[in-house]
Write a protein that holds these residues in place. Structure first.
Motif, PDB file in Angstrom:
ATOM      1  N   GLY A   1      13.357  -7.031  39.131  1.00  0.00           N
ATOM      2  CA  GLY A   1      13.759  -7.611  40.416  1.00  0.00           C
ATOM      3  C   GLY A   1      12.530  -7.672  41.304  1.00  0.00           C
ATOM      4  N   ASN A   2      12.632  -7.073  42.487  1.00  0.00           N
ATOM      5  CA  ASN A   2      11.446  -6.968  43.340  1.00  0.00           C
ATOM      6  C   ASN A   2      11.319  -5.512  43.783  1.00  0.00           C
ATOM      7  OD1 ASN A   2      13.139  -6.605  45.703  1.00  0.00           O
ATOM      8  ND2 ASN A   2      13.548  -8.804  45.573  1.00  0.00           N
ATOM      9  N   GLU A   3      10.368  -5.217  44.678  1.00  0.00           N
ATOM     10  CA  GLU A   3      10.136  -3.803  45.009  1.00  0.00           C
ATOM     11  C   GLU A   3      11.302  -3.189  45.789  1.00  0.00           C
ATOM     12  OE1 GLU A   3       6.490  -2.071  46.074  1.00  0.00           O
ATOM     13  OE2 GLU A   3       5.383  -3.119  44.498  1.00  0.00           O
ATOM     14  N   LYS A   4      12.096  -4.019  46.479  1.00  0.00           N
ATOM     15  CA  LYS A   4      13.218  -3.453  47.246  1.00  0.00           C
ATOM     16  C   LYS A   4      14.476  -3.318  46.381  1.00  0.00           C
ATOM     17  CE  LYS A   4      15.855  -3.069  51.259  1.00  0.00           C
ATOM     18  NZ  LYS A   4      16.053  -3.099  52.633  1.00  0.00           N
ATOM     19  N   ALA A   5      14.678  -4.263  45.486  1.00  0.00           N
ATOM     20  CA  ALA A   5      15.921  -4.210  44.707  1.00  0.00           C
ATOM     21  C   ALA A   5      15.761  -4.806  43.317  1.00  0.00           C
ATOM     22  CB  ALA A   5      17.037  -4.952  45.441  1.00  0.00           C
TER      23      ALA A   5
ATOM     24  N   TYR B   1      16.816  -0.730  44.550  1.00  0.00           N
ATOM     25  CA  TYR B   1      18.233  -0.485  44.270  1.00  0.00           C
ATOM     26  C   TYR B   1      18.695  -1.097  42.950  1.00  0.00           C
ATOM     27  CZ  TYR B   1      18.514   0.761  49.229  1.00  0.00           C
ATOM     28  OH  TYR B   1      18.330   1.356  50.459  1.00  0.00           O
ATOM     29  N   ALA B   2      19.340  -0.278  42.136  1.00  0.00           N
ATOM     30  CA  ALA B   2      20.097  -0.784  40.982  1.00  0.00           C
ATOM     31  C   ALA B   2      21.494  -0.221  41.164  1.00  0.00           C
ATOM     32  CB  ALA B   2      19.472  -0.315  39.672  1.00  0.00           C
ATOM     33  N   LEU B   3      22.343  -1.002  41.797  1.00  0.00           N
ATOM     34  CA  LEU B   3      23.657  -0.500  42.213  1.00  0.00           C
ATOM     35  C   LEU B   3      24.776  -1.327  41.595  1.00  0.00           C
ATOM     36  CD1 LEU B   3      22.916  -0.085  46.045  1.00  0.00           C
ATOM     37  CD2 LEU B   3      22.649   1.627  44.220  1.00  0.00           C
ATOM     38  N   GLY B   4      25.908  -0.693  41.361  1.00  0.00           N
ATOM     39  CA  GLY B   4      27.065  -1.418  40.861  1.00  0.00           C
ATOM     40  C   GLY B   4      26.689  -2.265  39.654  1.00  0.00           C
TER      41      GLY B   4
ATOM     42  N   CYS C   1      20.607  -3.092  29.105  1.00  0.00           N
ATOM     43  CA  CYS C   1      19.286  -3.292  28.501  1.00  0.00           C
ATOM     44  C   CYS C   1      19.003  -2.148  27.518  1.00  0.00           C
ATOM     45  CB  CYS C   1      18.222  -3.364  29.599  1.00  0.00           C
ATOM     46  SG  CYS C   1      18.447  -4.787  30.694  1.00  0.00           S
ATOM     47  N   ASP C   2      17.960  -2.322  26.714  1.00  0.00           N
ATOM     48  CA  ASP C   2      17.705  -1.349  25.645  1.00  0.00           C
ATOM     49  C   ASP C   2      16.813  -0.189  26.089  1.00  0.00           C
ATOM     50  OD1 ASP C   2      19.175  -2.885  23.703  1.00  0.00           O
ATOM     51  OD2 ASP C   2      17.599  -4.366  23.969  1.00  0.00           O
ATOM     52  N   ILE C   3      15.922  -0.463  27.008  1.00  0.00           N
ATOM     53  CA  ILE C   3      15.039   0.579  27.552  1.00  0.00           C
ATOM     54  C   ILE C   3      15.008   0.358  29.066  1.00  0.00           C
ATOM     55  CG2 ILE C   3      12.652   1.446  27.665  1.00  0.00           C
ATOM     56  CD1 ILE C   3      12.214   0.361  24.816  1.00  0.00           C
ATOM     57  N   ILE C   4      15.067   1.454  29.815  1.00  0.00           N
ATOM     58  CA  ILE C   4      14.931   1.321  31.283  1.00  0.00           C
ATOM     59  C   ILE C   4      13.703   2.115  31.731  1.00  0.00           C
ATOM     60  CG2 ILE C   4      16.019   1.575  33.549  1.00  0.00           C
ATOM     61  CD1 ILE C   4      18.739   1.816  32.176  1.00  0.00           C
ATOM     62  N   TYR C   5      12.797   1.443  32.442  1.00  0.00           N
ATOM     63  CA  TYR C   5      11.707   2.122  33.136  1.00  0.00           C
ATOM     64  C   TYR C   5      11.964   1.978  34.633  1.00  0.00           C
ATOM     65  CZ  TYR C   5       9.153   2.169  28.700  1.00  0.00           C
ATOM     66  OH  TYR C   5       8.786   2.380  27.407  1.00  0.00           O
ATOM     67  N   ALA C   6      11.583   3.018  35.374  1.00  0.00           N
ATOM     68  CA  ALA C   6      11.864   2.996  36.818  1.00  0.00           C
ATOM     69  C   ALA C   6      10.589   3.149  37.621  1.00  0.00           C
ATOM     70  CB  ALA C   6      12.826   4.129  37.171  1.00  0.00           C
ATOM     71  N   GLY C   7      10.539   2.457  38.735  1.00  0.00           N
ATOM     72  CA  GLY C   7       9.504   2.705  39.723  1.00  0.00           C
ATOM     73  C   GLY C   7       9.893   3.948  40.512  1.00  0.00           C
TER      74      GLY C   7
END
Ligand SMILES: CCCCCCC/C=C/C(=O)SCCNC(=O)CCNC(=O)[C@H](O)C(C)(C)COP(=O)(O)OP(=O)(O)OC[C@H]1O[C@@H](n2cnc3c(N)ncnc32)[C@H](O)[C@@H]1OP(=O)(O)O
Length: 266
Positions: free
Chosen positions: A65-69, A113-116, A125-131
């Motif tokens: 997405g972008n840095e906010k959401a 935000y990754a909500l709902g 998705c198969d792999i999740i990386y987070a900021g």
């Protein structure tokens, strides 16, 4: 670096698609609505992921997405006036899970935000990386509804019952470090490096044999649907099937001959 247009003839209203080598980078692009997932966005995402899946140039997909959401959920404004017959008769969410039919590995790069529905999308998705600034949550209870796209089912499998109940019954968000400690994400990196870091892994995955990567993805995902005994049988059949491929022969020959394998995706 990511300027080359992937599909020159397609124009999108809610996403943008660029390429880096064998990786397709999809960016959700409704910044004013925090990338809320409207029907049009889901249609575009389904269309482009199916095109990428069928395109032999690409070996993996990154969704960001972008840095906010990453995405602040399904579009509440689009849903607010719908009635029960409307959502049931048109099977509103039926196509929202099409992403789970994509054979190529999909990595989610989650900033903000990754909500709902946005969290549910990441869970598909198969792999999740987070900021470092990522926030995950299923706040549907605060809207008088429940997760509708696999959130309850995938979350319990990912983090166990107590944490899944806690998140869905309180609607509270967790931060990136908590998500890491829950095993929901594989890695937390500074927000500004997230896409780059995710692309590196996606590029590595895309460098291997595509049918073999697809088989690994399918076999691991099948574990969410079946028990251990059946799962092990399923894996064994998949393993045997690699002996019908050129790439299995090439991989083992390359090892024995002390050279790099050259994959043909056959
Ligand atoms: C892929 C499968 C999906 C299947 C989905 C199935 C079922 C899913 C259900 C849901 O997802 S329900 C939605 C769950 N999400 C939420 O409840 C989050 C809602 N948003 C917020 O709580 C806040 O926006 C925020 C994320 C905490 C950020 O707050 P902040 O104050 O920083 O920004 P805002 O001013 O609130 O938002 C900016 C702008 O964005 C609009 N917006 C935000 N989220 C949504 C949304 N989910 N749907 C529609 N619009 C959203 C918000 O209204 C603002 O717009 P304007 O009002 O300024 O025009």
């Amino acid at each position: 670096m990511f300027r080359k247009s992937l599909f020159r003839f397609s124009t999108y209203n809610f996403i943008s698609v660029t390429q880096k080598g064998k990786v397709a980078l999809i960016q959700l692009n409704r910044p004013k609505a925090l990338n809320a997932l409207c029907d049009g966005l889901i249609k575009e995402l389904n269309q482009v992921t199916q095109e990428i899946d069928a395109n032999p140039e690409y070996g993996s997909i990154v969704i960001t997405g972008n840095e906010k959401a990453f995405a602040a959920g399904a579009d509440i404004k689009e849903m607010q006036d719908k009635s029960f017959p409307q959502v049931q008769n048109i099977q509103m969410l039926a196509s929202w899970e099409n992403l789970t039919n994509i054979k190529k590995p999909i990595l989610a790069a989650v900033n903000g935000y990754a909500l709902g529905g946005g969290f549910e999308l990441a869970l598909m998705c198969d792999i999740i990386y987070a900021g470092e600034n990522a926030k995950f949550g299923l706040p549907e209870i605060t809207l008088g509804t429940i997760p509708g796209c696999g959130g309850t089912q995938r979350l319990i499998r990912a983090v166990g019952k107590s944490k899944a109940m806690e998140m869905t019954l309180t609607g509270e968000f967790i931060d990136a470090q908590t998500a890491l400690s829950y095993g929901l994400v594989s890695k937390v990196v500074p927000a500004q490096n997230l896409v780059e870091e995710t692309l590196k892994v996606a590029e590595k995955i895309a460098s291997f044999s595509k049918p073999v990567a697809a088989l690994i993805k399918d076999t691991i995902n099948e574990a969410e649907n079946i028990g251990l005994r059946e799962g092990v049988k399923y894996e064994r059949k998949a393993f045997y099937s690699t002996f019908a491929t050129q790439d299995r022969k090439e991989g083992m020959s390359a090892f024995v001959e002390k050279r790099k394998p050259s994959w043909t995706d056959n």
